[in-house]
Motif scaffolding. Structure first.
Motif, PDB file in Angstrom:
ATOM      1  N   UNK A  40       0.667  -0.869  -0.118  1.00  0.00           N
ATOM      2  CA  UNK A  40       0.122   0.015   0.065  1.00  0.00           C
ATOM      3  C   UNK A  40       0.764   1.616  -0.177  1.00  0.00           C
ATOM      4  N   UNK A  41       2.387   1.080   0.036  1.00  0.00           N
ATOM      5  CA  UNK A  41       3.100   2.172   0.306  1.00  0.00           C
ATOM      6  C   UNK A  41       3.452   3.019  -0.967  1.00  0.00           C
ATOM      7  N   UNK A  42       3.187   4.301  -1.278  1.00  0.00           N
ATOM      8  CA  UNK A  42       4.403   4.889  -2.563  1.00  0.00           C
ATOM      9  C   UNK A  42       5.658   5.001  -1.839  1.00  0.00           C
ATOM     10  N   UNK A  43       5.984   4.539  -0.755  1.00  0.00           N
ATOM     11  CA  UNK A  43       7.527   4.862  -0.654  1.00  0.00           C
ATOM     12  C   UNK A  43       7.715   4.001   0.038  1.00  0.00           C
ATOM     13  N   UNK A  44       9.430   4.294   0.113  1.00  0.00           N
ATOM     14  CA  UNK A  44      10.201   2.231   0.314  1.00  0.00           C
ATOM     15  C   UNK A  44      10.284   2.124   1.443  1.00  0.00           C
ATOM     16  N   UNK A  45      10.642   1.555   1.917  1.00  0.00           N
ATOM     17  CA  UNK A  45      10.476   0.402   3.211  1.00  0.00           C
ATOM     18  C   UNK A  45      11.700   1.255   4.068  1.00  0.00           C
ATOM     19  N   UNK A  50      12.089   5.816   9.041  1.00  0.00           N
ATOM     20  CA  UNK A  50      11.855   6.515  10.624  1.00  0.00           C
ATOM     21  C   UNK A  50      10.938   6.408  11.108  1.00  0.00           C
ATOM     22  N   UNK A  51       9.628   6.791  11.421  1.00  0.00           N
ATOM     23  CA  UNK A  51       8.442   5.996  11.553  1.00  0.00           C
ATOM     24  C   UNK A  51       8.806   5.890  13.477  1.00  0.00           C
ATOM     25  N   UNK A  52       9.638   4.588  13.318  1.00  0.00           N
ATOM     26  CA  UNK A  52      10.084   3.816  15.072  1.00  0.00           C
ATOM     27  C   UNK A  52      10.736   4.107  15.616  1.00  0.00           C
ATOM     28  N   UNK A  53      10.951   4.162  16.648  1.00  0.00           N
ATOM     29  CA  UNK A  53      11.717   4.322  17.630  1.00  0.00           C
ATOM     30  C   UNK A  53      13.225   3.564  17.780  1.00  0.00           C
ATOM     31  N   UNK A 113       0.861  12.635  11.312  1.00  0.00           N
ATOM     32  CA  UNK A 113       0.938  11.758  12.681  1.00  0.00           C
ATOM     33  C   UNK A 113      -0.234  11.379  13.678  1.00  0.00           C
ATOM     34  N   UNK A 114      -1.142  10.342  12.641  1.00  0.00           N
ATOM     35  CA  UNK A 114      -2.702  10.287  13.365  1.00  0.00           C
ATOM     36  C   UNK A 114      -2.048   8.848  13.904  1.00  0.00           C
ATOM     37  N   UNK A 115      -4.082   8.690  13.888  1.00  0.00           N
ATOM     38  CA  UNK A 115      -3.273   7.021  14.586  1.00  0.00           C
ATOM     39  C   UNK A 115      -3.116   5.958  13.368  1.00  0.00           C
ATOM     40  N   UNK A 116      -3.155   6.852  12.499  1.00  0.00           N
ATOM     41  CA  UNK A 116      -2.158   6.040  11.101  1.00  0.00           C
ATOM     42  C   UNK A 116      -1.949   6.686  10.490  1.00  0.00           C
ATOM     43  N   UNK A 117      -0.239   6.738  10.481  1.00  0.00           N
ATOM     44  CA  UNK A 117       0.987   7.729  10.062  1.00  0.00           C
ATOM     45  C   UNK A 117       0.715   7.947   8.530  1.00  0.00           C
ATOM     46  N   UNK A 118       0.439   9.161   7.763  1.00  0.00           N
ATOM     47  CA  UNK A 118       0.437   9.467   7.004  1.00  0.00           C
ATOM     48  C   UNK A 118       1.073  10.144   5.926  1.00  0.00           C
ATOM     49  N   UNK A 119       1.790  10.507   6.467  1.00  0.00           N
ATOM     50  CA  UNK A 119       3.070  11.163   5.781  1.00  0.00           C
ATOM     51  C   UNK A 119       4.069  11.703   6.719  1.00  0.00           C
ATOM     52  N   UNK A 120       5.713  12.380   6.158  1.00  0.00           N
ATOM     53  CA  UNK A 120       6.138  12.890   6.348  1.00  0.00           C
ATOM     54  C   UNK A 120       6.989  14.413   5.870  1.00  0.00           C
ATOM     55  N   UNK A 121       7.271  14.932   6.682  1.00  0.00           N
ATOM     56  CA  UNK A 121       7.792  16.490   5.943  1.00  0.00           C
ATOM     57  C   UNK A 121       8.105  16.694   4.814  1.00  0.00           C
ATOM     58  N   UNK A 122       9.261  15.622   4.469  1.00  0.00           N
ATOM     59  CA  UNK A 122      10.163  15.630   2.859  1.00  0.00           C
ATOM     60  C   UNK A 122       9.741  14.257   2.283  1.00  0.00           C
ATOM     61  N   UNK A 123       8.789  13.685   2.014  1.00  0.00           N
ATOM     62  CA  UNK A 123       8.520  13.089   1.106  1.00  0.00           C
ATOM     63  C   UNK A 123       6.991  12.962   1.241  1.00  0.00           C
TER      64      UNK A 123
END
Length: 291
Positions: A40-45, A50-53, A113-123
């Motif tokens: 489902x992702x449009x970005x790579x793994x 980067x969302x991980x702790x 950065x909601x209950x489903x992360x949907x975007x990161x600032x630079x991508x």
């Protein structure tokens, strides 16, 4: 896209041989990416990672030996963020039919950065399509809800056995930028400004954190998220504290773990768990068995 529930477990619950009142949660260190998520992702793994702790579960590796029950998300945060409530999401990130469920987004939700992360600032967007009902339900049913049911159950057991329960919610953070509250802190202790834990417990944890020789901040810039807010119930003798640890304290610049520094933090966290388990609601410290 068809979503189903794979047979692999999304969470792990590890209990000590001799239980204590402490429950440790690790919600953002999961490294399993179900095939449905990668498709489902449009970005790579590597972008989703980067969302991980990153690797903060290694810090909690000896918590069970120290008497805590550990509840850990094995699936990645990209599936669902267990430290957000089910209503925490920006309406613009979901299909129109779901938007009434997410009518008042906050700053983090608006940033994706909601209950489903949907975007990161630079991508930009992380997903090929807006989140629809089947996707959302699958993400919540396979990770988010089981995680919170497990936490609630383990805390209830501790409260019943010991008359009290203590939740330590472990996270890691990037270095706090200059100009932001808490800048320079290596550890941030969050208790929702006194709303989820009493002063005796917080003082004990701050003392333990300061023993590492790094600056410690309380509630700035992280006061505690959905996990401590939901499960911390001091009036019912269930206290909850969020701990954020600067990743530069245990990771190399390429985000791989530094074994020596991880080991030091692992031993420190184990000691913190033991100390927290001996703090009674009135502030008394129980003696160790050998004393």
């Amino acid at each position: 896209m068809s979503f189903h529930v794979p047979s692999s477990a999304a969470i792990a619950i590890d209990r000590p041989a001799m239980p204590g009142p402490v429950v440790v949660s690790v919600s953002h260190a999961g490294r399993i990416y179900p095939p449905e998520i990668l498709a489902a992702a449009r970005v790579d793994r590597s972008t989703l990672e980067r969302l991980e702790d990153s690797w903060c579960d290694l810090i909690a590796a000896k918590a069970v030996e120290a008497g805590a029950t550990r509840v850990q998300a094995l699936w990645a945060r990209a599936v669902a963020d267990c430290n957000r409530g089910e209503g925490q999401m920006a309406p613009t990130e979901v299909v129109p039919s779901l938007r009434p469920r997410f009518s008042a987004p906050g700053r983090k939700e608006r940033a994706g950065l909601g209950v489903v992360p949907t975007r990161l600032a630079d991508c930009g967007s992380l997903w090929k399509r807006p989140i629809d009902g089947p996707q959302l339900d699958w993400r919540l049913d396979t990770l988010h809800r089981p995680f919170h049911r497990a936490l609630a159950a383990e805390l209830a057991v501790a409260q019943r056995l010991f008359g009290r329960a203590i939740l330590i919610d472990l996270h890691s953070m990037p270095p706090i930028p200059r100009g932001q509250p808490g800048h320079g802190a290596g550890i941030v202790i969050g208790d929702r400004f006194g709303g989820t834990a009493d002063e005796a417990l917080i003082k004990s944890i701050i003392d333990e954190a300061e023993g590492l020789g790094v600056p410690v901040s309380r509630n700035q810039p992280y006061a505690g998220g959905h996990i401590v807010r939901t499960h911390g119930k001091p009036m019912d003798a269930i206290q909850a504290v969020q701990i954020e640890i600067d990743r530069s304290l245990y990771l190399h610049p390429d985000r791989t773990p530094d074994p020596e520094r991880v080991a030091a933090l692992r031993d420190w966290f184990s000691g913190l768990v033991e100390t927290a388990g001996r703090i009674c609601p009135a502030g008394d410290v129980l003696p160790l068995a050998a004393e």
